[in-house]
Design a protein around this motif. Structure first.
Motif, PDB file in Angstrom:
ATOM      1  N   GLU A  61      32.257 -17.753 -83.119  1.00  9.35           N
ATOM      2  CA  GLU A  61      31.097 -18.168 -82.333  1.00  9.35           C
ATOM      3  C   GLU A  61      31.237 -19.582 -81.771  1.00  9.35           C
ATOM      4  N   ASP A  62      32.236 -20.355 -82.228  1.00  9.15           N
ATOM      5  CA  ASP A  62      32.474 -21.699 -81.704  1.00  9.15           C
ATOM      6  C   ASP A  62      33.530 -21.719 -80.607  1.00  9.15           C
ATOM      7  N   LEU A  63      34.044 -20.558 -80.229  1.00 12.22           N
ATOM      8  CA  LEU A  63      35.159 -20.495 -79.284  1.00 12.22           C
ATOM      9  C   LEU A  63      34.725 -20.013 -77.902  1.00 12.22           C
ATOM     10  N   LEU A  64      35.480 -20.443 -76.907  1.00  9.57           N
ATOM     11  CA  LEU A  64      35.302 -19.967 -75.535  1.00  9.57           C
ATOM     12  C   LEU A  64      36.412 -19.001 -75.149  1.00  9.57           C
ATOM     13  N   GLN A  65      37.654 -19.321 -75.597  1.00 10.13           N
ATOM     14  CA  GLN A  65      38.795 -18.485 -75.210  1.00 10.13           C
ATOM     15  C   GLN A  65      39.917 -18.613 -76.221  1.00 10.13           C
ATOM     16  N   ARG A  86      55.700 -20.210 -75.423  1.00  5.04           N
ATOM     17  CA  ARG A  86      54.492 -21.036 -75.425  1.00  5.04           C
ATOM     18  C   ARG A  86      53.758 -20.868 -76.739  1.00  5.04           C
ATOM     19  N   GLU A  87      53.004 -21.911 -77.105  1.00  4.80           N
ATOM     20  CA  GLU A  87      52.169 -21.826 -78.293  1.00  4.80           C
ATOM     21  C   GLU A  87      50.897 -21.057 -77.965  1.00  4.80           C
ATOM     22  N   ASP A  88      50.243 -20.571 -79.017  1.00  5.81           N
ATOM     23  CA  ASP A  88      48.936 -19.949 -78.850  1.00  5.81           C
ATOM     24  C   ASP A  88      47.929 -21.057 -78.560  1.00  5.81           C
ATOM     25  N   ARG A  89      46.910 -20.759 -77.767  1.00  8.92           N
ATOM     26  CA  ARG A  89      45.915 -21.764 -77.380  1.00  8.92           C
ATOM     27  C   ARG A  89      44.516 -21.261 -77.692  1.00  8.92           C
ATOM     28  N   VAL A  90      43.711 -22.144 -78.286  1.00 12.81           N
ATOM     29  CA  VAL A  90      42.316 -21.854 -78.602  1.00 12.81           C
ATOM     30  C   VAL A  90      41.457 -22.901 -77.904  1.00 12.81           C
ATOM     31  N   VAL A  91      40.488 -22.434 -77.110  1.00 12.62           N
ATOM     32  CA  VAL A  91      39.609 -23.344 -76.363  1.00 12.62           C
ATOM     33  C   VAL A  91      38.190 -23.210 -76.908  1.00 12.62           C
ATOM     34  N   GLY A  92      37.600 -24.352 -77.260  1.00 13.98           N
ATOM     35  CA  GLY A  92      36.211 -24.398 -77.714  1.00 13.98           C
ATOM     36  C   GLY A  92      35.446 -25.387 -76.854  1.00 13.98           C
ATOM     37  N   SER A  94      34.346 -28.240 -77.607  1.00 18.29           N
ATOM     38  CA  SER A  94      34.707 -29.632 -77.835  1.00 18.29           C
ATOM     39  C   SER A  94      36.196 -29.924 -77.657  1.00 18.29           C
ATOM     40  N   GLY A  95      36.980 -28.948 -77.249  1.00 24.11           N
ATOM     41  CA  GLY A  95      38.382 -29.261 -77.038  1.00 24.11           C
ATOM     42  C   GLY A  95      39.301 -28.052 -77.060  1.00 24.11           C
ATOM     43  N   VAL A  96      40.590 -28.375 -76.949  1.00 27.18           N
ATOM     44  CA  VAL A  96      41.650 -27.374 -76.894  1.00 27.18           C
ATOM     45  C   VAL A  96      42.610 -27.633 -78.045  1.00 27.18           C
ATOM     46  N   LEU A  97      42.997 -26.573 -78.742  1.00 27.40           N
ATOM     47  CA  LEU A  97      43.972 -26.676 -79.816  1.00 27.40           C
ATOM     48  C   LEU A  97      45.127 -25.724 -79.526  1.00 27.40           C
ATOM     49  N   ASP A  98      46.341 -26.212 -79.719  1.00 24.18           N
ATOM     50  CA  ASP A  98      47.533 -25.379 -79.594  1.00 24.18           C
ATOM     51  C   ASP A  98      48.158 -25.218 -80.968  1.00 24.18           C
TER      52      ASP A  98
END
Length: 135
Positions: A61-65, A86-92, A94-98
């Motif tokens: 529920e905290d994620l966008l993509q 490429r690394e996996d990417r998580v977008v929320g 408040s930011g982006v994490l790889d």
């Protein structure tokens, strides 16, 4: 008038029952074969993303993509040159994490045609609507 009252009663009952946040998440799965599937997310409720320094557990529920990495599409490169995966990417919000997705799939969503289970390796990306706050 009766119909409106009945719908209002059903909606109120659902709110009072306190459905888990994940059950109301609307998601869009984009598959590697080009298909797009939209529906209500049933699982997973959280994913684990391994980074160089730690492993983060992120609530859906905290994620966008979520975009699994893998090998990029081939482009016109000089012979002998290979692209790194490429690394996996998580977008929320408040930011982006790889990093590397560890415990994310399979993805189960309820569509208008029934329940669908999609393995992690078949995904190009997952998008969420109504995402919450922080990563």
């Amino acid at each position: 008038m009766r119909r409106l009252a009945m719908v209002t009663l059903v909606v109120l009952a659902a709110v009072v029952a306190g459905e888990p946040a994940g059950e109301t998440e609307i998601c869009e799965l984009r598959l590697k074969n080009g298909s797009i599937v939209r529906g209500t997310l049933k699982s997973p409720w959280e994913i684990k993303l391994a980074r160089e320094d730690d492993v983060r557990t992120l609530r859906v529920e905290d994620l966008l993509q979520v975009t699994p990495g893998g090998t990029p599409r081939p482009v016109n490169e000089p012979e002998g040159r290979k692209q790194a995966p490429r690394e996996d990417r998580v977008v929320g919000k408040s930011g982006v994490l790889d990093g590397k997705l560890e415990a994310a799939g399979p993805w189960v969503i309820e569509t208008g045609f029934g329940t669908m289970t999609v393995p992690q390796e078949d995904l190009r990306s997952v998008g969420f609507s109504g995402a919450g706050a922080a990563i």
